[in-house]
Design a protein around this motif. Structure first.
Motif, mmCIF file in Angstrom:
data_model
loop_
_atom_site.group_PDB
_atom_site.id
_atom_site.type_symbol
_atom_site.label_atom_id
_atom_site.label_comp_id
_atom_site.label_asym_id
_atom_site.label_seq_id
_atom_site.Cartn_x
_atom_site.Cartn_y
_atom_site.Cartn_z
ATOM 1 N N GLN A 15 0.936 -1.204 0.054
ATOM 2 C CA GLN A 15 0.049 0.079 0.082
ATOM 3 C C GLN A 15 0.721 1.201 0.099
ATOM 4 O O GLN A 15 0.523 2.139 -0.803
ATOM 5 C CB GLN A 15 -0.854 0.087 1.390
ATOM 6 C CG GLN A 15 -1.725 1.307 1.298
ATOM 7 C CD GLN A 15 -2.907 1.229 2.399
ATOM 8 O OE1 GLN A 15 -3.421 0.030 2.802
ATOM 9 N NE2 GLN A 15 -2.949 2.288 3.190
ATOM 10 N N ASP A 16 1.901 1.403 0.975
ATOM 11 C CA ASP A 16 2.759 2.523 0.995
ATOM 12 C C ASP A 16 3.551 2.769 -0.329
ATOM 13 O O ASP A 16 3.405 4.015 -0.811
ATOM 14 C CB ASP A 16 3.689 2.317 2.159
ATOM 15 C CG ASP A 16 3.095 2.467 3.455
ATOM 16 O OD1 ASP A 16 1.932 2.990 3.640
ATOM 17 O OD2 ASP A 16 3.703 1.962 4.277
ATOM 18 N N SER A 17 3.950 1.736 -1.047
ATOM 19 C CA SER A 17 4.392 2.027 -2.320
ATOM 20 C C SER A 17 3.495 2.490 -3.332
ATOM 21 O O SER A 17 4.030 3.467 -4.219
ATOM 22 C CB SER A 17 5.187 0.794 -2.789
ATOM 23 O OG SER A 17 6.136 0.064 -2.045
ATOM 24 N N PHE A 18 2.648 1.850 -3.518
ATOM 25 C CA PHE A 18 1.548 2.257 -4.307
ATOM 26 C C PHE A 18 1.102 3.825 -4.286
ATOM 27 O O PHE A 18 0.928 4.674 -5.169
ATOM 28 C CB PHE A 18 -0.051 1.464 -4.294
ATOM 29 C CG PHE A 18 -0.935 1.960 -5.142
ATOM 30 C CD1 PHE A 18 -0.775 1.586 -6.573
ATOM 31 C CD2 PHE A 18 -1.888 2.652 -4.917
ATOM 32 C CE1 PHE A 18 -1.464 1.731 -7.606
ATOM 33 C CE2 PHE A 18 -2.902 3.211 -5.812
ATOM 34 C CZ PHE A 18 -2.801 2.724 -7.205
ATOM 35 N N ILE A 19 0.854 4.237 -2.821
ATOM 36 C CA ILE A 19 0.471 5.640 -2.482
ATOM 37 C C ILE A 19 1.594 6.625 -2.998
ATOM 38 O O ILE A 19 1.243 7.415 -3.304
ATOM 39 C CB ILE A 19 0.304 5.916 -1.029
ATOM 40 C CG1 ILE A 19 -1.252 5.147 -0.785
ATOM 41 C CG2 ILE A 19 -0.190 7.138 -0.618
ATOM 42 C CD1 ILE A 19 -1.693 4.927 0.758
ATOM 43 N N LYS A 20 2.730 6.099 -2.818
ATOM 44 C CA LYS A 20 4.004 7.053 -3.058
ATOM 45 C C LYS A 20 4.055 7.363 -4.670
ATOM 46 O O LYS A 20 4.150 8.264 -5.060
ATOM 47 C CB LYS A 20 5.436 6.295 -2.628
ATOM 48 C CG LYS A 20 6.470 7.188 -2.956
ATOM 49 C CD LYS A 20 7.669 6.260 -2.556
ATOM 50 C CE LYS A 20 8.939 7.191 -2.963
ATOM 51 N NZ LYS A 20 10.201 6.256 -2.124
#
Length: 135
Positions: A3-8
């Protein structure tokens, strides 16, 4: 998917916003400066049957969460995000999507769901001012 990579990656695609958020995408709650003294906190969290509460599809033949508790939990998740930012909630919007097979009696389920949500809203003096309903 992380999730964090996608949001970045998503953050890099967002266009400039004239009301630059103080705290934007990537946190559970966004903060937008209304003026020099006022921040508006915005939170949106969802509740998924079978993931955040047990429904009759996720546990056939077993005990499931009453719709009132699911409604309370939906609002509670968002109130918690506002509180974590030091805010005081005043209004809420809902987005509810209920597939026909999600409840044995969809109209009764929705009535009970919103009864639970509105009960918690009253406890916190939060007004439901709109949203979306798909049945």
């Amino acid at each position: 998917m992380d999730q964090d990579s996608f949001i970045k990656r998503l953050r890099q695609k967002l266009p400039y916003c004239s009301e630059t958020p103080i705290l934007g995408i990537g946190d559970d709650c966004a903060a937008v400066a209304i003026d020099d003294q006022t921040l508006m906190l915005l939170a949106v969290d969802q509740l998924i049957g079978g993931r955040h509460y047990f429904d009759h599809n996720s546990r056939p033949g077993k005990k499931t969460a009453p719709p009132e508790l699911a409604g309370r939990k939906l609002l509670a998740r968002n109130l918690s995000d506002i509180a974590a930012m030091g805010g005081t909630p005043t209004y809420c919007l809902t987005a509810v999507s209920l597939a026909e097979k999600s409840a044995r009696d969809p109209e009764n389920w929705l009535e009970r769901f919103f009864n639970g949500l509105l009960e918690l809203a009253a406890e916190f003096e939060v007004q439901l001012i709109g949203g979306d309903l798909a049945v």
